[in-house]
Design a protein around this motif. Structure first.
Motif, PDB file in Angstrom:
ATOM      1  N   MET A   1       0.837  -1.184   0.000  1.00 27.09           N
ATOM      2  CA  MET A   1       0.000   0.000   0.000  1.00 27.09           C
ATOM      3  C   MET A   1       0.879   1.244   0.000  1.00 27.09           C
ATOM      4  N   ASP A   2       1.347   1.583  -1.168  1.00 21.91           N
ATOM      5  CA  ASP A   2       2.202   2.754  -1.316  1.00 21.91           C
ATOM      6  C   ASP A   2       1.409   4.025  -1.542  1.00 21.91           C
ATOM      7  N   GLU A   3       0.092   3.912  -1.564  1.00 19.46           N
ATOM      8  CA  GLU A   3      -0.742   5.051  -1.902  1.00 19.46           C
ATOM      9  C   GLU A   3      -0.892   6.018  -0.729  1.00 19.46           C
ATOM     10  N   GLU A   4      -1.301   7.228  -1.051  1.00 18.83           N
ATOM     11  CA  GLU A   4      -1.587   8.227  -0.027  1.00 18.83           C
ATOM     12  C   GLU A   4      -3.089   8.386   0.100  1.00 18.83           C
ATOM     13  N   TYR A   5      -3.552   8.626   1.316  1.00 18.89           N
ATOM     14  CA  TYR A   5      -4.977   8.775   1.603  1.00 18.89           C
ATOM     15  C   TYR A   5      -5.198  10.082   2.357  1.00 18.89           C
ATOM     16  N   ASP A   6      -6.361  10.668   2.138  1.00 22.05           N
ATOM     17  CA  ASP A   6      -6.734  11.867   2.894  1.00 22.05           C
ATOM     18  C   ASP A   6      -7.201  11.485   4.297  1.00 22.05           C
ATOM     19  N   VAL A   7      -7.871  10.340   4.392  1.00 23.36           N
ATOM     20  CA  VAL A   7      -8.467   9.905   5.661  1.00 23.36           C
ATOM     21  C   VAL A   7      -8.259   8.406   5.808  1.00 23.36           C
ATOM     22  N   ILE A   8      -7.908   7.980   7.008  1.00 27.56           N
ATOM     23  CA  ILE A   8      -7.856   6.557   7.338  1.00 27.56           C
ATOM     24  C   ILE A   8      -8.859   6.326   8.461  1.00 27.56           C
ATOM     25  N   VAL A   9      -9.827   5.448   8.211  1.00 26.35           N
ATOM     26  CA  VAL A   9     -10.859   5.145   9.193  1.00 26.35           C
ATOM     27  C   VAL A   9     -10.616   3.731   9.713  1.00 26.35           C
ATOM     28  N   LEU A  10     -10.487   3.604  11.019  1.00 27.97           N
ATOM     29  CA  LEU A  10     -10.259   2.305  11.647  1.00 27.97           C
ATOM     30  C   LEU A  10     -11.537   1.822  12.313  1.00 27.97           C
ATOM     31  N   GLY A  11     -11.974   0.627  11.928  1.00 24.38           N
ATOM     32  CA  GLY A  11     -13.201   0.053  12.485  1.00 24.38           C
ATOM     33  C   GLY A  11     -14.334   0.139  11.484  1.00 24.38           C
ATOM     34  N   ASN A  26     -17.589  13.350  -0.253  1.00 23.64           N
ATOM     35  CA  ASN A  26     -17.058  14.714  -0.332  1.00 23.64           C
ATOM     36  C   ASN A  26     -15.690  14.781  -0.999  1.00 23.64           C
ATOM     37  N   GLY A  27     -15.330  13.718  -1.718  1.00 24.14           N
ATOM     38  CA  GLY A  27     -14.122  13.762  -2.536  1.00 24.14           C
ATOM     39  C   GLY A  27     -12.840  13.346  -1.847  1.00 24.14           C
ATOM     40  N   LYS A  28     -12.899  12.888  -0.630  1.00 31.00           N
ATOM     41  CA  LYS A  28     -11.697  12.440   0.076  1.00 31.00           C
ATOM     42  C   LYS A  28     -11.343  11.026  -0.358  1.00 31.00           C
ATOM     43  N   LYS A  29     -10.060  10.739  -0.397  1.00 31.60           N
ATOM     44  CA  LYS A  29      -9.589   9.383  -0.664  1.00 31.60           C
ATOM     45  C   LYS A  29      -9.485   8.687   0.689  1.00 31.60           C
ATOM     46  N   VAL A  30     -10.318   7.638   0.871  1.00 30.45           N
ATOM     47  CA  VAL A  30     -10.491   7.023   2.190  1.00 30.45           C
ATOM     48  C   VAL A  30      -9.954   5.598   2.185  1.00 30.45           C
ATOM     49  N   LEU A  31      -9.177   5.274   3.205  1.00 27.53           N
ATOM     50  CA  LEU A  31      -8.786   3.892   3.479  1.00 27.53           C
ATOM     51  C   LEU A  31      -9.575   3.469   4.709  1.00 27.53           C
ATOM     52  N   HIS A  32     -10.431   2.465   4.527  1.00 24.09           N
ATOM     53  CA  HIS A  32     -11.327   2.012   5.607  1.00 24.09           C
ATOM     54  C   HIS A  32     -10.907   0.598   5.987  1.00 24.09           C
ATOM     55  N   MET A  33     -10.447   0.407   7.232  1.00 25.92           N
ATOM     56  CA  MET A  33      -9.886  -0.875   7.668  1.00 25.92           C
ATOM     57  C   MET A  33     -10.509  -1.339   8.979  1.00 25.92           C
ATOM     58  N   ASP A  34     -10.451  -2.649   9.187  1.00 20.83           N
ATOM     59  CA  ASP A  34     -10.904  -3.232  10.450  1.00 20.83           C
ATOM     60  C   ASP A  34      -9.986  -4.381  10.818  1.00 20.83           C
ATOM     61  N   ARG A  35      -9.749  -4.558  12.088  1.00 20.30           N
ATOM     62  CA  ARG A  35      -8.882  -5.658  12.535  1.00 20.30           C
ATOM     63  C   ARG A  35      -9.599  -6.999  12.534  1.00 20.30           C
ATOM     64  N   ASN A  36     -10.920  -6.971  12.487  1.00 19.28           N
ATOM     65  CA  ASN A  36     -11.705  -8.204  12.503  1.00 19.28           C
ATOM     66  C   ASN A  36     -11.924  -8.725  11.087  1.00 19.28           C
TER      67      ASN A  36
END
Length: 111
Positions: A1-11, A26-36
């Motif tokens: 994952m060499d990419e850049e994100y505006d927001v990282i959401v955990l959960g 709203n145009g943000k590049k979002v990485l959305h991740m969960d540990r489960n």
């Protein structure tokens, strides 16, 4: 994952999913991740049954008498809405053939 994100959401609970969706719309590049290995955080439904046993670190796994794990879907937060038929034009109530409730190590069954 060499990419850049505006927001990282955990959960992946309800709040996190709404926040992730709003940011994305709203145009943000979002990485959305969960540990489960499942979505929904503490309010998710877990299937197959083997995943529930892993979640609560029960090493023996479900007994064979419970059948296939995919036949089960267990809510981490039980949802039970009591009402009478015709109480709302937007909600339909149907009788459940069986209700199982596990609370503080005791099981209640209502058929």
């Amino acid at each position: 994952m060499d990419e850049e994100y505006d927001v990282i959401v955990l959960g992946t609970g309800l709040t996190e999913c709404i926040l992730s969706g709003i940011m994305s719309v709203n145009g943000k590049k979002v990485l959305h991740m969960d540990r489960n290995p499942y979505y929904g955080g503490e309010s998710s439904s877990i299937t197959p049954l083997e995943e529930l046993y892993k979640r609560f670190q029960l090493l023996e796994g479900p007994p064979e008498s419970m059948g296939r794990g995919r036949d089960w879907n267990v809510d981490l937060i039980p949802l039970l809405i009591l009402g009478k038929e015709g109480s709302s034009p937007y909600v339909c109530f149907f009788p459940l053939p069986v209700i199982l409730l596990l609370c503080l190590g005791r099981t209640w069954r209502k058929s």
